[in-house]
Design a protein around this motif. Structure first.
Motif, PDB file in Angstrom:
ATOM      1  N   LEU A 100      -0.193   4.402  -2.458  1.00  6.42           N
ATOM      2  CA  LEU A 100       0.262   3.553  -3.475  1.00  6.42           C
ATOM      3  C   LEU A 100       0.904   3.848  -4.246  1.00  6.42           C
ATOM      4  CD1 LEU A 100      -3.787   2.468  -4.481  1.00  6.42           C
ATOM      5  CD2 LEU A 100      -2.261   1.213  -2.545  1.00  6.42           C
ATOM      6  N   TRP A 101       2.087   3.169  -4.827  1.00  4.77           N
ATOM      7  CA  TRP A 101       3.094   3.986  -5.306  1.00  4.77           C
ATOM      8  C   TRP A 101       2.962   3.293  -6.832  1.00  4.77           C
ATOM      9  CZ3 TRP A 101       6.342   7.225  -2.871  1.00  4.77           C
ATOM     10  CH2 TRP A 101       6.247   7.193  -1.489  1.00  4.77           C
ATOM     11  N   LYS A 102       3.663   3.899  -7.543  1.00  6.54           N
ATOM     12  CA  LYS A 102       4.169   3.527  -9.018  1.00  6.54           C
ATOM     13  C   LYS A 102       4.888   2.149  -9.013  1.00  6.54           C
ATOM     14  CE  LYS A 102       6.795   5.588 -11.866  1.00  6.54           C
ATOM     15  NZ  LYS A 102       7.309   6.832 -12.754  1.00  6.54           N
ATOM     16  N   ASP A 103       5.739   2.114  -8.125  1.00  2.82           N
ATOM     17  CA  ASP A 103       6.669   0.879  -8.045  1.00  2.82           C
ATOM     18  C   ASP A 103       5.782  -0.223  -7.298  1.00  2.82           C
ATOM     19  OD1 ASP A 103       9.432  -0.537  -8.033  1.00  2.82           O
ATOM     20  OD2 ASP A 103       8.645  -0.599  -5.845  1.00  2.82           O
ATOM     21  N   VAL A 104       5.668  -1.372  -7.740  1.00  2.92           N
ATOM     22  CA  VAL A 104       4.786  -2.501  -7.041  1.00  2.92           C
ATOM     23  C   VAL A 104       5.274  -2.817  -5.605  1.00  2.92           C
ATOM     24  CG1 VAL A 104       3.479  -4.549  -7.235  1.00  2.92           C
ATOM     25  CG2 VAL A 104       3.644  -3.111  -9.545  1.00  2.92           C
ATOM     26  N   ASP A 105       6.427  -3.145  -5.886  1.00  2.00           N
ATOM     27  CA  ASP A 105       7.067  -3.625  -4.469  1.00  2.00           C
ATOM     28  C   ASP A 105       7.024  -2.769  -3.382  1.00  2.00           C
ATOM     29  OD1 ASP A 105       7.920  -5.903  -5.953  1.00  2.00           O
ATOM     30  OD2 ASP A 105       9.931  -5.117  -6.237  1.00  2.00           O
ATOM     31  N   ARG A 106       7.094  -1.090  -3.685  1.00  3.19           N
ATOM     32  CA  ARG A 106       6.970  -0.500  -2.601  1.00  3.19           C
ATOM     33  C   ARG A 106       5.409  -0.450  -2.074  1.00  3.19           C
ATOM     34  NH1 ARG A 106       9.402   5.505  -3.546  1.00  3.19           N
ATOM     35  NH2 ARG A 106       9.344   6.401  -1.128  1.00  3.19           N
ATOM     36  N   THR A 107       4.491  -0.714  -3.135  1.00  6.35           N
ATOM     37  CA  THR A 107       3.206  -0.559  -2.538  1.00  6.35           C
ATOM     38  C   THR A 107       2.865  -1.695  -1.849  1.00  6.35           C
ATOM     39  OG1 THR A 107       2.232   0.592  -4.650  1.00  6.35           O
ATOM     40  CG2 THR A 107       0.817  -0.994  -3.632  1.00  6.35           C
ATOM     41  N   LEU A 108       3.486  -2.959  -2.048  1.00  7.89           N
ATOM     42  CA  LEU A 108       3.070  -4.211  -1.188  1.00  7.89           C
ATOM     43  C   LEU A 108       3.771  -4.097   0.209  1.00  7.89           C
ATOM     44  CD1 LEU A 108       3.911  -6.948  -3.945  1.00  7.89           C
ATOM     45  CD2 LEU A 108       1.794  -6.110  -2.974  1.00  7.89           C
TER      46      LEU A 108
END
Length: 570
Positions: A100-108
Protein backbone atom coordinates in the motif's frame (compact mmCIF):
# COMPACT_ATOMS: atom_id res chain seq x y z
CA UNK A 1 12.17 22.94 43.02
CA UNK A 2 9.43 25.27 44.31
CA UNK A 3 6.56 23.43 46.00
CA UNK A 4 3.70 25.88 45.23
CA UNK A 5 1.94 25.72 41.85
CA UNK A 6 -1.31 26.64 40.18
CA UNK A 7 -1.59 23.22 38.52
CA UNK A 8 0.17 19.89 39.02
CA UNK A 9 0.08 17.29 36.21
CA UNK A 10 0.53 13.65 37.19
CA UNK A 11 2.30 11.81 34.39
CA UNK A 12 4.47 13.14 31.56
CA UNK A 13 2.88 11.15 28.77
CA UNK A 14 1.96 13.05 25.63
CA UNK A 15 -1.48 14.11 26.93
CA UNK A 16 -0.04 15.39 30.19
CA UNK A 17 2.59 17.41 28.33
CA UNK A 18 0.01 18.79 25.89
CA UNK A 19 -2.15 19.97 28.80
CA UNK A 20 0.87 21.45 30.56
CA UNK A 21 1.79 23.51 27.49
CA UNK A 22 -1.67 25.03 27.12
CA UNK A 23 -1.98 25.78 30.84
CA UNK A 24 1.42 27.43 30.87
CA UNK A 25 0.44 29.53 27.86
CA UNK A 26 -2.49 30.71 29.97
CA UNK A 27 -0.03 32.18 32.44
CA UNK A 28 -0.38 29.44 35.05
CA UNK A 29 2.46 28.03 37.10
CA UNK A 30 2.59 24.35 36.17
CA UNK A 31 4.51 21.29 37.37
CA UNK A 32 4.62 17.88 35.67
CA UNK A 33 5.58 14.85 37.76
CA UNK A 34 6.71 11.66 36.03
CA UNK A 35 7.29 8.36 37.84
CA UNK A 36 9.75 6.98 35.26
CA UNK A 37 13.26 8.16 34.45
CA UNK A 38 12.11 9.72 31.17
CA UNK A 39 9.13 11.69 29.90
CA UNK A 40 6.83 10.19 27.30
CA UNK A 41 4.74 7.48 28.92
CA UNK A 42 3.91 5.00 26.15
CA UNK A 43 4.97 7.54 23.50
CA UNK A 44 8.67 7.23 24.17
CA UNK A 45 12.00 6.34 22.56
CA UNK A 46 14.42 4.29 24.67
CA UNK A 47 17.77 2.52 24.34
CA UNK A 48 16.29 -0.92 24.93
CA UNK A 49 19.33 -2.66 23.42
CA UNK A 50 22.77 -1.12 23.90
CA UNK A 51 23.61 1.32 21.13
CA UNK A 52 20.14 1.32 19.55
CA UNK A 53 16.98 3.34 20.18
CA UNK A 54 13.44 2.02 19.78
CA UNK A 55 9.89 3.32 20.02
CA UNK A 56 9.03 1.19 23.03
CA UNK A 57 5.22 1.10 22.75
CA UNK A 58 3.57 3.42 20.18
CA UNK A 59 5.68 3.12 17.03
CA UNK A 60 4.12 5.21 14.25
CA UNK A 61 2.23 8.52 14.17
CA UNK A 62 -1.04 8.85 12.32
CA UNK A 63 -3.41 10.59 14.72
CA UNK A 64 -1.51 13.35 16.58
CA UNK A 65 -3.61 16.44 16.00
CA UNK A 66 -2.14 18.97 13.52
CA UNK A 67 -3.84 21.79 15.46
CA UNK A 68 -1.67 20.94 18.47
CA UNK A 69 1.50 20.77 16.38
CA UNK A 70 0.82 24.26 15.03
CA UNK A 71 -0.59 25.93 18.15
CA UNK A 72 2.33 24.74 20.28
CA UNK A 73 4.88 25.42 17.50
CA UNK A 74 6.35 21.94 17.99
CA UNK A 75 8.45 22.10 14.82
CA UNK A 76 10.41 24.88 16.51
CA UNK A 77 11.18 22.45 19.33
CA UNK A 78 12.54 19.69 17.11
CA UNK A 79 9.50 17.68 16.00
CA UNK A 80 10.08 16.16 12.55
CA UNK A 81 7.68 13.71 10.88
CA UNK A 82 7.92 12.04 7.48
CA UNK A 83 5.51 9.68 5.74
CA UNK A 84 7.37 6.86 3.95
CA UNK A 85 6.47 6.12 0.34
CA UNK A 86 5.35 2.64 1.37
CA UNK A 87 2.62 2.85 3.97
CA UNK A 88 1.74 -0.83 4.22
CA UNK A 89 3.37 -4.10 3.22
CA UNK A 90 1.97 -7.59 3.78
CA UNK A 91 3.29 -11.10 3.18
CA UNK A 92 0.59 -13.73 3.30
CA UNK A 93 0.82 -17.35 4.44
CA UNK A 94 0.97 -18.52 0.79
CA UNK A 95 4.05 -16.35 0.18
CA UNK A 96 2.37 -13.66 -1.94
CA UNK A 97 2.73 -10.02 -0.97
CA UNK A 98 1.02 -6.64 -1.31
CA UNK A 99 2.10 -3.00 -1.00
CA UNK A 100 0.00 0.00 0.00
CA UNK A 101 1.65 3.22 -1.18
CA UNK A 102 1.46 6.83 -0.11
CA UNK A 103 0.46 7.54 -3.69
CA UNK A 104 -3.17 6.42 -4.09
CA UNK A 105 -2.88 5.69 -7.84
CA UNK A 106 0.07 3.42 -7.17
CA UNK A 107 -1.91 1.60 -4.48
CA UNK A 108 -4.83 1.09 -6.85
CA UNK A 109 -2.53 -0.43 -9.46
CA UNK A 110 -1.11 -2.76 -6.81
CA UNK A 111 -4.58 -3.85 -5.73
CA UNK A 112 -5.61 -4.44 -9.34
CA UNK A 113 -2.74 -6.91 -9.59
CA UNK A 114 -4.34 -8.97 -6.81
CA UNK A 115 -8.04 -8.23 -7.35
CA UNK A 116 -9.32 -5.72 -9.95
CA UNK A 117 -12.70 -5.46 -8.22
CA UNK A 118 -11.04 -4.61 -4.92
CA UNK A 119 -9.16 -1.66 -6.37
CA UNK A 120 -12.50 0.01 -6.92
CA UNK A 121 -13.65 -1.17 -3.49
CA UNK A 122 -10.56 0.36 -1.87
CA UNK A 123 -11.29 3.73 -3.44
CA UNK A 124 -14.89 3.63 -2.25
CA UNK A 125 -13.79 2.45 1.19
CA UNK A 126 -11.28 5.30 1.47
CA UNK A 127 -13.91 7.87 0.54
CA UNK A 128 -16.35 6.48 3.10
CA UNK A 129 -13.65 6.29 5.75
CA UNK A 130 -12.71 9.91 5.23
CA UNK A 131 -16.35 10.94 5.29
CA UNK A 132 -16.72 9.19 8.63
CA UNK A 133 -13.64 11.03 9.90
CA UNK A 134 -15.07 14.37 8.74
CA UNK A 135 -18.31 13.81 10.65
CA UNK A 136 -16.44 12.67 13.76
CA UNK A 137 -13.88 15.49 13.73
CA UNK A 138 -16.10 18.13 15.41
CA UNK A 139 -16.35 15.82 18.42
CA UNK A 140 -12.58 15.61 18.95
CA UNK A 141 -12.00 18.98 20.60
CA UNK A 142 -15.05 19.19 22.83
CA UNK A 143 -16.50 17.91 26.06
CA UNK A 144 -17.48 14.25 25.85
CA UNK A 145 -20.68 14.27 23.75
CA UNK A 146 -23.70 12.03 24.40
CA UNK A 147 -23.52 9.28 21.79
CA UNK A 148 -27.23 8.73 21.25
CA UNK A 149 -28.18 12.37 20.97
CA UNK A 150 -25.28 14.46 19.67
CA UNK A 151 -23.25 11.91 17.71
CA UNK A 152 -26.11 9.96 16.16
CA UNK A 153 -27.92 13.20 15.33
CA UNK A 154 -24.87 14.56 13.50
CA UNK A 155 -24.85 11.52 11.21
CA UNK A 156 -28.62 11.58 10.73
CA UNK A 157 -28.64 15.28 9.85
CA UNK A 158 -25.88 14.66 7.31
CA UNK A 159 -27.93 11.85 5.78
CA UNK A 160 -25.28 9.33 6.80
CA UNK A 161 -27.07 6.96 9.17
CA UNK A 162 -25.75 4.02 7.16
CA UNK A 163 -22.20 5.27 7.72
CA UNK A 164 -22.81 5.36 11.47
CA UNK A 165 -24.03 1.77 11.36
CA UNK A 166 -21.04 0.64 9.28
CA UNK A 167 -18.22 2.21 11.27
CA UNK A 168 -19.69 2.19 14.76
CA UNK A 169 -22.17 -0.65 15.13
CA UNK A 170 -20.79 -3.29 12.75
CA UNK A 171 -17.97 -5.82 13.10
CA UNK A 172 -14.60 -5.44 11.40
CA UNK A 173 -15.37 -8.35 9.08
CA UNK A 174 -18.80 -7.01 8.09
CA UNK A 175 -17.28 -3.58 7.42
CA UNK A 176 -14.56 -4.92 5.11
CA UNK A 177 -16.84 -7.37 3.32
CA UNK A 178 -18.91 -4.43 2.09
CA UNK A 179 -15.98 -3.28 -0.04
CA UNK A 180 -13.61 -6.20 -0.68
CA UNK A 181 -13.72 -9.74 -2.05
CA UNK A 182 -10.07 -10.85 -1.79
CA UNK A 183 -9.32 -12.81 1.39
CA UNK A 184 -5.77 -11.46 1.32
CA UNK A 185 -6.84 -7.83 1.18
CA UNK A 186 -9.49 -8.33 3.85
CA UNK A 187 -6.96 -10.16 6.04
CA UNK A 188 -4.42 -7.36 5.72
CA UNK A 189 -6.91 -4.59 6.51
CA UNK A 190 -8.49 -6.51 9.40
CA UNK A 191 -5.51 -5.67 11.60
CA UNK A 192 -6.50 -2.02 11.89
CA UNK A 193 -9.78 -2.89 13.59
CA UNK A 194 -8.17 -5.20 16.16
CA UNK A 195 -5.47 -3.06 17.78
CA UNK A 196 -5.24 -3.79 21.53
CA UNK A 197 -8.88 -4.79 21.75
CA UNK A 198 -10.67 -7.72 23.40
CA UNK A 199 -12.53 -8.63 20.26
CA UNK A 200 -12.31 -10.70 17.12
CA UNK A 201 -13.11 -9.98 13.47
CA UNK A 202 -16.80 -10.82 14.03
CA UNK A 203 -17.37 -8.96 17.31
CA UNK A 204 -20.29 -6.49 16.97
CA UNK A 205 -19.30 -2.81 17.28
CA UNK A 206 -15.67 -3.77 16.60
CA UNK A 207 -15.62 -1.43 13.61
CA UNK A 208 -15.68 1.57 15.95
CA UNK A 209 -11.92 1.29 16.48
CA UNK A 210 -11.46 1.33 12.70
CA UNK A 211 -13.55 4.47 12.39
CA UNK A 212 -11.83 6.14 15.33
CA UNK A 213 -8.49 6.06 13.55
CA UNK A 214 -10.09 7.74 10.53
CA UNK A 215 -9.95 11.04 12.43
CA UNK A 216 -6.17 11.16 11.94
CA UNK A 217 -5.06 13.85 9.54
CA UNK A 218 -1.34 13.44 8.90
CA UNK A 219 -0.85 15.18 5.54
CA UNK A 220 -4.65 15.07 5.06
CA UNK A 221 -4.60 11.70 3.31
CA UNK A 222 -6.68 8.63 4.04
CA UNK A 223 -4.78 6.09 6.07
CA UNK A 224 -1.47 7.92 5.97
CA UNK A 225 0.92 7.75 8.88
CA UNK A 226 4.45 9.00 9.57
CA UNK A 227 7.69 8.10 11.25
CA UNK A 228 8.81 10.58 13.88
CA UNK A 229 12.52 11.36 13.72
CA UNK A 230 14.22 9.72 16.67
CA UNK A 231 11.22 7.48 17.27
CA UNK A 232 7.90 8.32 18.89
CA UNK A 233 9.72 9.94 21.76
CA UNK A 234 10.39 12.77 19.33
CA UNK A 235 6.82 13.93 20.00
CA UNK A 236 7.08 13.96 23.77
CA UNK A 237 10.61 15.38 23.80
CA UNK A 238 9.42 18.28 21.64
CA UNK A 239 6.43 18.77 23.95
CA UNK A 240 8.74 18.74 26.98
CA UNK A 241 11.11 21.29 25.44
CA UNK A 242 8.17 23.50 24.50
CA UNK A 243 6.71 23.21 28.01
CA UNK A 244 9.98 24.07 29.71
CA UNK A 245 10.42 27.10 27.46
CA UNK A 246 7.02 28.27 28.76
CA UNK A 247 8.03 27.88 32.37
CA UNK A 248 6.71 24.40 33.14
CA UNK A 249 8.63 22.51 35.84
CA UNK A 250 9.13 18.89 34.68
CA UNK A 251 10.41 16.35 37.16
CA UNK A 252 11.22 12.70 36.39
CA UNK A 253 11.79 9.90 38.92
CA UNK A 254 9.02 11.54 40.93
CA UNK A 255 6.20 9.01 41.45
CA UNK A 256 3.12 10.45 43.12
CA UNK A 257 1.98 8.49 46.16
CA UNK A 258 -1.16 10.40 47.04
CA UNK A 259 -3.43 13.21 45.92
CA UNK A 260 -3.98 15.44 48.96
CA UNK A 261 -7.45 16.73 49.79
CA UNK A 262 -8.34 19.39 52.33
CA UNK A 263 -11.97 20.10 53.20
CA UNK A 264 -13.03 17.87 50.31
CA UNK A 265 -11.06 19.61 47.56
CA UNK A 266 -7.63 19.18 46.01
CA UNK A 267 -4.72 20.77 47.85
CA UNK A 268 -1.74 19.12 46.12
CA UNK A 269 0.13 15.82 45.99
CA UNK A 270 2.47 13.84 48.18
CA UNK A 271 5.29 12.09 46.33
CA UNK A 272 6.25 8.52 47.16
CA UNK A 273 9.31 10.04 48.85
CA UNK A 274 7.04 11.93 51.25
CA UNK A 275 7.66 15.35 49.70
CA UNK A 276 4.56 17.54 49.40
CA UNK A 277 3.81 19.82 46.46
CA UNK A 278 0.81 22.11 46.71
CA UNK A 279 -1.71 23.22 44.08
CA UNK A 280 -5.43 23.91 43.98
CA UNK A 281 -5.70 21.99 40.71
CA UNK A 282 -4.36 18.52 39.92
CA UNK A 283 -4.70 16.99 36.46
CA UNK A 284 -4.06 13.25 36.24
CA UNK A 285 -2.70 11.67 33.09
CA UNK A 286 -2.63 8.33 34.93
CA UNK A 287 -5.07 5.52 34.34
CA UNK A 288 -8.48 6.36 35.88
CA UNK A 289 -8.28 3.31 38.13
CA UNK A 290 -4.88 4.34 39.46
CA UNK A 291 -6.10 7.89 39.98
CA UNK A 292 -9.19 7.03 42.01
CA UNK A 293 -8.35 3.66 43.55
CA UNK A 294 -4.69 4.20 44.43
CA UNK A 295 -3.85 7.91 44.58
CA UNK A 296 -7.00 8.77 46.53
CA UNK A 297 -8.05 7.07 49.75
CA UNK A 298 -11.21 5.02 49.33
CA UNK A 299 -13.27 7.13 51.70
CA UNK A 300 -12.64 10.20 49.53
CA UNK A 301 -14.42 8.78 46.48
CA UNK A 302 -18.21 8.53 46.61
CA UNK A 303 -19.40 4.95 46.49
CA UNK A 304 -21.40 5.19 43.25
CA UNK A 305 -18.54 6.79 41.33
CA UNK A 306 -15.98 4.45 42.87
CA UNK A 307 -18.02 1.43 41.80
CA UNK A 308 -18.20 2.77 38.23
CA UNK A 309 -14.40 3.15 38.17
CA UNK A 310 -13.90 -0.31 39.66
CA UNK A 311 -16.04 -1.80 36.88
CA UNK A 312 -13.84 -0.36 34.10
CA UNK A 313 -12.68 -3.24 31.94
CA UNK A 314 -8.98 -3.16 31.07
CA UNK A 315 -8.90 -6.26 28.84
CA UNK A 316 -7.35 -5.91 25.40
CA UNK A 317 -3.59 -6.41 25.55
CA UNK A 318 -0.88 -6.52 22.93
CA UNK A 319 2.89 -6.95 23.18
CA UNK A 320 6.17 -6.14 21.46
CA UNK A 321 9.52 -7.69 20.62
CA UNK A 322 12.38 -5.34 19.69
CA UNK A 323 15.33 -6.72 17.73
CA UNK A 324 18.74 -5.37 16.77
CA UNK A 325 19.99 -7.11 13.61
CA UNK A 326 23.02 -6.86 11.34
CA UNK A 327 21.15 -7.83 8.18
CA UNK A 328 17.87 -6.68 6.68
CA UNK A 329 15.12 -9.26 6.19
CA UNK A 330 15.29 -11.17 2.89
CA UNK A 331 11.61 -11.96 2.56
CA UNK A 332 10.30 -15.01 0.75
CA UNK A 333 9.18 -14.13 -2.77
CA UNK A 334 11.83 -11.40 -3.23
CA UNK A 335 14.89 -11.97 -5.43
CA UNK A 336 17.23 -9.64 -3.57
CA UNK A 337 18.22 -9.11 0.05
CA UNK A 338 19.21 -5.52 -0.71
CA UNK A 339 17.35 -2.65 0.90
CA UNK A 340 14.03 -2.11 -0.85
CA UNK A 341 10.51 -0.81 -0.47
CA UNK A 342 9.62 -3.90 1.56
CA UNK A 343 11.82 -2.54 4.36
CA UNK A 344 10.28 0.92 4.59
CA UNK A 345 6.62 0.50 5.47
CA UNK A 346 4.45 -0.96 8.20
CA UNK A 347 4.68 -4.66 7.43
CA UNK A 348 2.32 -7.42 8.56
CA UNK A 349 3.48 -11.02 8.28
CA UNK A 350 0.99 -13.89 8.15
CA UNK A 351 -2.18 -11.82 8.22
CA UNK A 352 -5.49 -13.49 7.49
CA UNK A 353 -8.94 -13.21 9.00
CA UNK A 354 -8.61 -16.84 10.10
CA UNK A 355 -5.33 -16.17 11.94
CA UNK A 356 -6.84 -13.17 13.70
CA UNK A 357 -9.86 -15.21 14.72
CA UNK A 358 -7.67 -18.07 16.03
CA UNK A 359 -5.58 -15.55 17.96
CA UNK A 360 -8.71 -14.11 19.56
CA UNK A 361 -9.90 -17.58 20.59
CA UNK A 362 -6.44 -18.25 22.07
CA UNK A 363 -6.57 -14.92 23.90
CA UNK A 364 -9.91 -15.87 25.47
CA UNK A 365 -8.35 -19.15 26.66
CA UNK A 366 -5.15 -17.49 27.95
CA UNK A 367 -2.88 -19.49 25.64
CA UNK A 368 -0.46 -18.74 22.81
CA UNK A 369 -1.94 -19.27 19.30
CA UNK A 370 -0.38 -21.70 16.84
CA UNK A 371 -0.35 -19.06 14.10
CA UNK A 372 0.57 -15.40 14.59
CA UNK A 373 0.07 -12.28 12.53
CA UNK A 374 3.09 -10.12 13.32
CA UNK A 375 3.49 -6.39 12.70
CA UNK A 376 6.99 -5.25 11.77
CA UNK A 377 8.71 -1.92 11.15
CA UNK A 378 12.37 -1.12 10.48
CA UNK A 379 12.55 2.60 11.19
CA UNK A 380 16.35 2.64 11.09
CA UNK A 381 16.17 2.30 7.29
CA UNK A 382 14.51 5.74 7.19
CA UNK A 383 16.27 7.11 10.27
CA UNK A 384 19.86 5.76 10.52
CA UNK A 385 20.43 7.64 13.81
CA UNK A 386 18.53 4.87 15.63
CA UNK A 387 21.13 2.11 15.17
CA UNK A 388 24.91 1.71 14.81
CA UNK A 389 26.30 1.62 11.23
CA UNK A 390 25.52 -1.67 9.50
CA UNK A 391 22.79 -2.55 11.99
CA UNK A 392 19.02 -2.06 12.10
CA UNK A 393 16.23 -1.82 14.63
CA UNK A 394 13.19 -4.05 14.09
CA UNK A 395 10.07 -3.56 16.17
CA UNK A 396 7.49 -6.35 16.20
CA UNK A 397 3.94 -6.23 17.48
CA UNK A 398 1.36 -8.93 18.18
CA UNK A 399 -2.28 -8.20 18.93
CA UNK A 400 -4.61 -10.53 20.84
CA UNK A 401 -2.02 -11.29 23.50
CA UNK A 402 -3.59 -12.59 26.75
CA UNK A 403 -2.79 -10.68 29.94
CA UNK A 404 -3.55 -13.65 32.17
CA UNK A 405 -2.10 -16.99 31.09
CA UNK A 406 -3.85 -20.30 31.71
CA UNK A 407 -0.51 -21.88 32.64
CA UNK A 408 2.43 -20.14 34.24
CA UNK A 409 2.95 -16.37 34.10
CA UNK A 410 4.59 -13.84 31.81
CA UNK A 411 7.83 -13.66 33.76
CA UNK A 412 8.36 -17.41 33.42
CA UNK A 413 7.14 -17.68 29.80
CA UNK A 414 8.45 -14.40 28.39
CA UNK A 415 11.33 -15.94 26.40
CA UNK A 416 9.10 -18.75 25.12
CA UNK A 417 6.71 -16.18 23.72
CA UNK A 418 9.56 -14.16 22.23
CA UNK A 419 10.83 -17.31 20.49
CA UNK A 420 7.36 -17.95 19.05
CA UNK A 421 7.18 -14.42 17.63
CA UNK A 422 10.68 -14.63 16.17
CA UNK A 423 10.00 -18.04 14.61
CA UNK A 424 7.06 -16.46 12.79
CA UNK A 425 9.37 -13.76 11.45
CA UNK A 426 12.01 -16.34 10.42
CA UNK A 427 9.34 -18.19 8.42
CA UNK A 428 8.96 -15.11 6.20
CA UNK A 429 12.58 -13.88 6.45
CA UNK A 430 14.73 -17.02 6.96
CA UNK A 431 17.99 -15.11 6.66
CA UNK A 432 17.43 -13.33 9.99
CA UNK A 433 18.03 -16.53 11.95
CA UNK A 434 21.54 -16.09 13.32
CA UNK A 435 21.62 -12.34 12.61
CA UNK A 436 19.81 -11.12 15.74
CA UNK A 437 22.31 -9.22 17.89
CA UNK A 438 19.90 -8.36 20.69
CA UNK A 439 16.30 -8.86 21.77
CA UNK A 440 14.05 -6.93 24.17
CA UNK A 441 10.57 -8.27 24.94
CA UNK A 442 7.72 -6.16 26.31
CA UNK A 443 4.86 -8.38 27.51
CA UNK A 444 1.39 -7.24 28.62
CA UNK A 445 2.63 -7.56 32.21
CA UNK A 446 5.57 -5.28 31.38
CA UNK A 447 3.16 -2.74 29.87
CA UNK A 448 1.32 -2.69 33.20
CA UNK A 449 4.35 -2.86 35.47
CA UNK A 450 6.71 -0.49 33.64
CA UNK A 451 4.34 1.83 31.76
CA UNK A 452 1.30 1.79 34.12
CA UNK A 453 -0.97 0.45 31.35
CA UNK A 454 -3.34 -1.69 33.41
CA UNK A 455 -4.08 -5.04 31.81
CA UNK A 456 -1.58 -4.21 29.08
CA UNK A 457 -4.24 -2.07 27.38
CA UNK A 458 -2.50 0.74 25.52
CA UNK A 459 -5.73 2.79 25.47
CA UNK A 460 -6.18 2.77 29.29
CA UNK A 461 -9.89 2.10 28.78
CA UNK A 462 -11.09 -0.17 25.93
CA UNK A 463 -11.74 1.56 22.61
CA UNK A 464 -15.20 0.03 22.33
CA UNK A 465 -18.60 1.64 22.08
CA UNK A 466 -19.30 0.72 25.70
CA UNK A 467 -16.59 3.21 26.72
CA UNK A 468 -17.02 5.83 24.03
CA UNK A 469 -17.97 9.51 24.14
CA UNK A 470 -19.76 10.42 27.39
CA UNK A 471 -19.21 6.91 28.77
CA UNK A 472 -15.43 7.40 28.84
CA UNK A 473 -13.87 6.49 31.26
CA UNK A 474 -17.05 4.99 32.73
CA UNK A 475 -20.80 5.06 32.25
CA UNK A 476 -22.32 8.24 33.74
CA UNK A 477 -18.78 9.37 34.58
CA UNK A 478 -17.48 10.69 31.28
CA UNK A 479 -15.42 13.84 30.86
CA UNK A 480 -12.36 15.57 32.27
CA UNK A 481 -13.89 16.99 35.44
CA UNK A 482 -14.36 14.61 38.36
CA UNK A 483 -16.54 14.61 41.51
CA UNK A 484 -13.49 15.82 43.45
CA UNK A 485 -13.26 19.61 43.35
CA UNK A 486 -10.01 20.61 41.63
CA UNK A 487 -9.21 17.14 40.23
CA UNK A 488 -9.27 16.50 36.46
CA UNK A 489 -8.39 13.66 34.11
CA UNK A 490 -6.47 14.15 30.86
CA UNK A 491 -5.31 10.69 29.81
CA UNK A 492 -6.23 8.16 27.14
CA UNK A 493 -9.06 6.97 29.38
CA UNK A 494 -10.98 10.16 28.62
CA UNK A 495 -12.74 11.34 25.45
CA UNK A 496 -11.99 10.94 22.57
CA UNK A 497 -9.73 8.05 23.58
CA UNK A 498 -6.37 6.43 23.09
CA UNK A 499 -3.73 6.48 20.37
CA UNK A 500 -1.35 9.42 20.22
CA UNK A 501 -3.80 12.25 19.47
CA UNK A 502 -3.13 14.81 22.21
CA UNK A 503 -6.84 15.68 22.17
CA UNK A 504 -7.58 14.55 25.76
CA UNK A 505 -4.76 16.77 27.03
CA UNK A 506 -5.95 19.80 25.07
CA UNK A 507 -9.56 19.27 26.09
CA UNK A 508 -8.67 18.83 29.75
CA UNK A 509 -6.67 22.07 29.68
CA UNK A 510 -9.72 23.84 28.29
CA UNK A 511 -11.89 22.44 31.11
CA UNK A 512 -9.40 23.70 33.71
CA UNK A 513 -9.28 27.16 32.15
CA UNK A 514 -13.06 27.39 31.92
CA UNK A 515 -13.39 26.51 35.59
CA UNK A 516 -10.74 29.00 36.66
CA UNK A 517 -12.77 31.64 34.85
CA UNK A 518 -15.91 30.75 36.75
CA UNK A 519 -17.63 28.74 34.03
CA UNK A 520 -17.28 25.22 35.35
CA UNK A 521 -17.55 22.92 38.30
CA UNK A 522 -14.43 24.06 40.12
CA UNK A 523 -15.40 27.76 40.19
CA UNK A 524 -13.02 30.64 40.78
CA UNK A 525 -11.82 33.47 38.58
CA UNK A 526 -8.41 34.02 37.05
CA UNK A 527 -6.29 36.85 38.27
CA UNK A 528 -5.90 39.81 35.89
CA UNK A 529 -2.32 38.67 35.40
CA UNK A 530 -3.38 35.19 34.29
CA UNK A 531 -6.02 36.56 31.92
CA UNK A 532 -3.56 39.01 30.38
CA UNK A 533 -0.93 36.27 30.16
CA UNK A 534 -3.28 34.08 28.14
CA UNK A 535 -3.79 36.81 25.57
CA UNK A 536 -0.20 38.06 25.53
CA UNK A 537 1.49 34.69 25.27
CA UNK A 538 -0.86 33.15 22.74
CA UNK A 539 -1.93 36.05 20.55
CA UNK A 540 1.28 38.10 20.60
CA UNK A 541 3.49 35.08 20.02
CA UNK A 542 4.44 33.64 16.66
CA UNK A 543 1.68 31.06 17.17
CA UNK A 544 -0.88 33.79 17.65
CA UNK A 545 0.36 35.56 14.56
CA UNK A 546 -0.14 32.36 12.57
CA UNK A 547 -3.62 31.84 13.98
CA UNK A 548 -4.47 35.46 13.43
CA UNK A 549 -8.22 35.14 13.79
CA UNK A 550 -8.86 36.64 17.18
CA UNK A 551 -9.30 35.52 20.72
CA UNK A 552 -12.99 34.68 20.46
CA UNK A 553 -12.46 32.07 17.73
CA UNK A 554 -9.60 30.14 19.33
CA UNK A 555 -11.06 27.05 21.07
CA UNK A 556 -8.93 27.45 24.18
CA UNK A 557 -9.58 31.18 24.34
CA UNK A 558 -13.36 31.19 24.06
CA UNK A 559 -13.85 30.96 27.83
CA UNK A 560 -11.44 33.86 28.28
CA UNK A 561 -13.34 35.91 25.72
CA UNK A 562 -16.58 35.27 27.61
CA UNK A 563 -14.91 36.19 30.89
CA UNK A 564 -13.47 39.43 29.52
CA UNK A 565 -16.84 40.36 28.01
CA UNK A 566 -18.44 40.03 31.44
CA UNK A 567 -15.57 41.80 33.19
CA UNK A 568 -14.39 44.55 30.83
CA UNK A 569 -12.37 46.31 33.51
CA UNK A 570 -10.14 43.26 33.78
Amino acid sequence: MDNEFDVILIGAGHNGLVAANYLALAGLKVAVLEARYIVGGACVSEELIKGAKFSSCAFVQGTFRPEIVEELALAQFGLEMTAPEVQGFAIFPDGSHLFLWKDVDRTLRELERMSPADAKGFLEFGIRLRRFGQLMRPFIFCAAPPRRSDVMRAFEEAGESALYNEFILGSTRSLLERYFTSDHIKGFLTLYGLVSIWAGPDTPEGAYLYGYHATGEFEQTTGRWAFVKGGMGGITQALARAAESRGVHIRVNAPVGEIILEAGRVAGVRLASGEVLRAATVVSNAHPKLTFLKLLRGSEVKSGFREAIERIDTKGAMARVHLLVDELPHYVGFDSAAEGWQHRGHAVLGCSIENFQKAYVAQLAGVFPDELAVELIIQSVSDPTLAPPGQHTITLGVQHTPFELAEGDWDSRKEEWGDLVCETVFRYAPNLRGHVLGRHIITPLDLQRDYNLLGGNIFHVPMTLEYAFDARPAAASGGYRTPIDGLYLCGAGTHPGGAVTGAPGRNAAQAVLEDRMGGGAAGGEPSPTAAKGLVDQLMESEIGAKLGYGVARHPLLRPLARFLAKNPRR
